[in-house]
Every structure is written in C-alpha cells, then in structure tokens.
Motif scaffolding. Structure first.
Motif, short mmCIF file in Angstrom:
data_model
loop_
_atom_site.label_atom_id
_atom_site.label_comp_id
_atom_site.label_asym_id
_atom_site.label_seq_id
_atom_site.Cartn_x
_atom_site.Cartn_y
_atom_site.Cartn_z
N PHE A 260 45.68 75.50 -40.78
CA PHE A 260 46.02 75.16 -39.41
C PHE A 260 46.86 76.29 -38.84
O PHE A 260 47.46 77.08 -39.58
CB PHE A 260 46.82 73.86 -39.35
CG PHE A 260 45.99 72.63 -39.62
CD1 PHE A 260 45.54 72.34 -40.90
CD2 PHE A 260 45.66 71.76 -38.59
CE1 PHE A 260 44.76 71.21 -41.15
CE2 PHE A 260 44.89 70.62 -38.82
CZ PHE A 260 44.45 70.35 -40.11
N CYS B 229 43.42 73.09 -36.22
CA CYS B 229 42.75 73.48 -37.45
C CYS B 229 41.85 74.68 -37.20
O CYS B 229 40.97 74.64 -36.34
CB CYS B 229 41.93 72.33 -38.00
SG CYS B 229 41.15 72.68 -39.59
N TYR C 211 44.57 66.69 -38.15
CA TYR C 211 45.92 66.89 -38.66
C TYR C 211 46.37 65.73 -39.54
O TYR C 211 46.93 65.92 -40.61
CB TYR C 211 46.86 67.05 -37.46
CG TYR C 211 48.31 67.23 -37.79
CD1 TYR C 211 48.87 68.49 -37.87
CD2 TYR C 211 49.14 66.12 -37.99
CE1 TYR C 211 50.21 68.66 -38.16
CE2 TYR C 211 50.48 66.29 -38.28
CZ TYR C 211 51.01 67.56 -38.36
OH TYR C 211 52.34 67.72 -38.65
#
Length: 124
Positions: free
Chosen positions: A37, A47, A108
C-alpha cells in the motif's frame, strides 16, 4: 503474529527504478496474502499491488500496471515490489501488509499486519 519490516525506499529521479523488500517474521508467512500500500501526504492509503498466498494471483492498481511487479519468496519470508519507470506522483510512504484473505485483495481492512513504512521520493 507477523512482524513486517520494509526496506529499499529512497530518492530517485523520474524514470528510475527501486526495489522494495518486506521481510516477515513469525509463523506461516506462506499462508498470508501480501500487499503493498502507499500513502501520499493528504491522501488516503491505497493498494498498489497484492499477491495471493493460494495461487500467486496478483492485483495491480491501474496506475502501476506495466511498471510495478510484486513477487514473493516464501523460502526467505520476503515480498518484493519492483518499481520501474517511476513518476513524481509515485512519491509516498509505502507499506507492506499481510492478511489471511485467500485472494489478492486491494482492501485495506482485509489486512491484519502492517510494517512501519518506507519513504519513496521521485524527483522530476
């Protein structure tokens, strides 16, 4: 528990290359999906790339396709991000993450463990 330590960041001119490494400690690295990320100042973490532990399937954000390559070496408990043709807009802190999801997730919240990040700065 998995501990992640990134390395390989730095300052590079536009068009140059860097290879980030993320060394993992702890059990069963081979059973974690790994992601890279990045977060630029004032922006959300996003990402750039991910690689599944099940079949090595990969995800790439559109803005890195053709320039970045994610790979993993389970024998060395390490995941890499080869970054070529770098652009100033690639400047960010890059984080390595590990998650138990089966696929190469770009979300995430599907990652459980995070490294401390490594700064990548691309000058124009």
């Amino acid at each position: 528990q998995v501990q992640l330590v990134e390395s390989g960041g730095g300052l590079v001119q536009a068009g140059g290359s860097l290879r980030l490494s993320c060394a993992a400690s702890g059990r069963t690295f081979s059973q974690y999906t790994m992601g890279w990320f990045r977060q630029a100042p004032g922006k959300e973490r996003e990402c750039a790339a991910a690689i599944s532990w099940i079949n090595g399937g990969t995800y790439y954000a559109d803005y890195v396709k053709g320039r970045f390559t994610i790979s993993r070496d389970n024998a060395k408990n390490t995941v890499y991000l080869q970054m070529n043709s770098l652009k100033p807009e690639d400047t960010a802190v890059y984080y390595c993450a590990a998650g138990s999801t089966y696929y190469s997730s770009n979300y995430y919240h599907e990652y459980d463990y995070w490294g401390q990040g490594t700064q990548v700065t691309v000058s124009s």
